[in-house]
Design a protein around this motif. Structure first.
Motif, PDB file in Angstrom:
ATOM      1  N   GLN A 122       0.643  -1.141  -0.007  1.00 23.45           N
ATOM      2  CA  GLN A 122      -0.025  -0.100  -0.016  1.00 23.45           C
ATOM      3  C   GLN A 122       0.918   1.252   0.046  1.00 23.45           C
ATOM      4  O   GLN A 122       1.545   1.566   1.177  1.00 23.45           O
ATOM      5  CB  GLN A 122      -0.940   0.145   1.212  1.00 23.45           C
ATOM      6  CG  GLN A 122      -2.082   1.140   1.339  1.00 23.45           C
ATOM      7  CD  GLN A 122      -3.113   0.853   2.327  1.00 23.45           C
ATOM      8  OE1 GLN A 122      -2.588   0.499   3.339  1.00 23.45           O
ATOM      9  NE2 GLN A 122      -4.280   1.227   2.063  1.00 23.45           N
ATOM     10  N   LYS A 166      -2.662   5.747  -0.619  1.00 25.15           N
ATOM     11  CA  LYS A 166      -3.173   4.894  -1.622  1.00 25.15           C
ATOM     12  C   LYS A 166      -3.907   3.520  -1.385  1.00 25.15           C
ATOM     13  O   LYS A 166      -4.016   3.200  -0.390  1.00 25.15           O
ATOM     14  CB  LYS A 166      -2.170   4.667  -2.655  1.00 25.15           C
ATOM     15  CG  LYS A 166      -1.625   5.707  -3.200  1.00 25.15           C
ATOM     16  CD  LYS A 166      -2.407   6.638  -4.075  1.00 25.15           C
ATOM     17  CE  LYS A 166      -1.508   7.873  -4.478  1.00 25.15           C
ATOM     18  NZ  LYS A 166      -2.445   8.895  -5.202  1.00 25.15           N
ATOM     19  N   GLN A 168     -10.511   0.001  -5.781  1.00 23.30           N
ATOM     20  CA  GLN A 168     -10.020   1.250  -5.490  1.00 23.30           C
ATOM     21  C   GLN A 168     -10.208   1.864  -4.016  1.00 23.30           C
ATOM     22  O   GLN A 168      -9.626   2.622  -3.391  1.00 23.30           O
ATOM     23  CB  GLN A 168     -10.431   2.387  -6.371  1.00 23.30           C
ATOM     24  CG  GLN A 168     -10.064   2.144  -8.097  1.00 23.30           C
ATOM     25  CD  GLN A 168     -11.325   1.638  -8.641  1.00 23.30           C
ATOM     26  OE1 GLN A 168     -12.116   0.771  -7.963  1.00 23.30           O
ATOM     27  NE2 GLN A 168     -11.728   2.156  -9.821  1.00 23.30           N
TER      28      GLN A 168
END
Lengths: 122, 107
Positions: A39, A43, B100
């Motif tokens: 990660q 994000k 996402q």
């Protein structure tokens, strides 16, 4: 109880190498496929690699192929991630994760380590 | 590779609200989908696997549904501890991919 403890992160210059480790306990390590997920700061999650329970099979995310190698030592209950030719975009927290099922990764990852931060910067 | 489109990216809700997050794979993934909750600075936590099976210890207000190319995560009555970011993940084939993320914030 299941524990996954990552280590080996730090600041590294672009182009250099780094090896991450994940020490596992509380379950039969040699029965489960294991994964690395990363990660980047601020994000989302990005799956990186998987290794089968016996180390005979590995799969990688496209952007890391040829630069990253996942391995394991079942005698030491430890998972590894060897990273080379590091780039700024590899900067992230790296998590190791255990598959829920010994028969495959179809059911997700039920235990995760706390993560180790890799910063690639000159 | 299988792409996952998760929506919305952000939602603002109140305690007690019913909340739904959607995940759409670019190809049929059968039921090989998992949902995770992530608190700031913490590792993800598995909520749902095989699209609709609640992971042990997860409150029953969380539920998952769908198959093929459309999946949903529903929180039936949002609680203060549910304000977090949620991710879907496809496990049909490698490379595995995550959506996402959906950040759920307090209205």
């Amino acid at each position: 109880q299941v524990q996954l403890v990552e280590s080996g992160g730090g600041v590294v210059q672009p182009g250099r190498s780094l090896r991450l480790s994940c020490a596992a306990s509380g379950f039969i390590f040699s029965s489960y496929g294991m994964h690395w997920v990363r990660q980047a700061p601020g994000k989302g999650l990005e799956w990186v690699a998987v290794i089968s329970y016996d180390g005979s099979n590995q799969y990688y995310e496209d952007s890391v192929k040829g630069r990253i190698t996942i391995s394991r030592d079942n005698s030491k209950n430890t998972l590894y991630l060897q990273m080379s030719s590091l780039r700024a975009e590899d900067t992230a927290v790296y998590y190791c994760a255990k598959q829920l099922s010994p028969s495959g990764s179809y059911y997700g990852f039920d235990f995760w380590g706390q993560g180790t931060l890799v910063t690639v910067s000159s | 590779d299988f792409q996952l489109t998760q929506s919305p990216s952000f939602l603002s809700a109140s305690v007690g609200d019913r909340v739904t997050v959607t995940c759409r794979p670019s190809q049929d993934i059968s039921s090989y989908l998992a949902w995770y909750q992530q608190m700031p600075g913490k590792a993800p936590k598995l909520l749902i696997y095989a699209a609709s099976t609640l992971q042990s210890g997860v409150p029953s207000r969380f539920s998952g549904s769908g198959s093929g190319t459309e999946f949903t995560l529903t929180i039936s009555s949002l609680q203060p501890e549910d304000f977090a970011t949620y991710y879907c993940q496809q496990l049909h084939s490698y490379p595995s991919t995550f959506g996402q993320g959906t950040k759920v914030e307090i209205k």
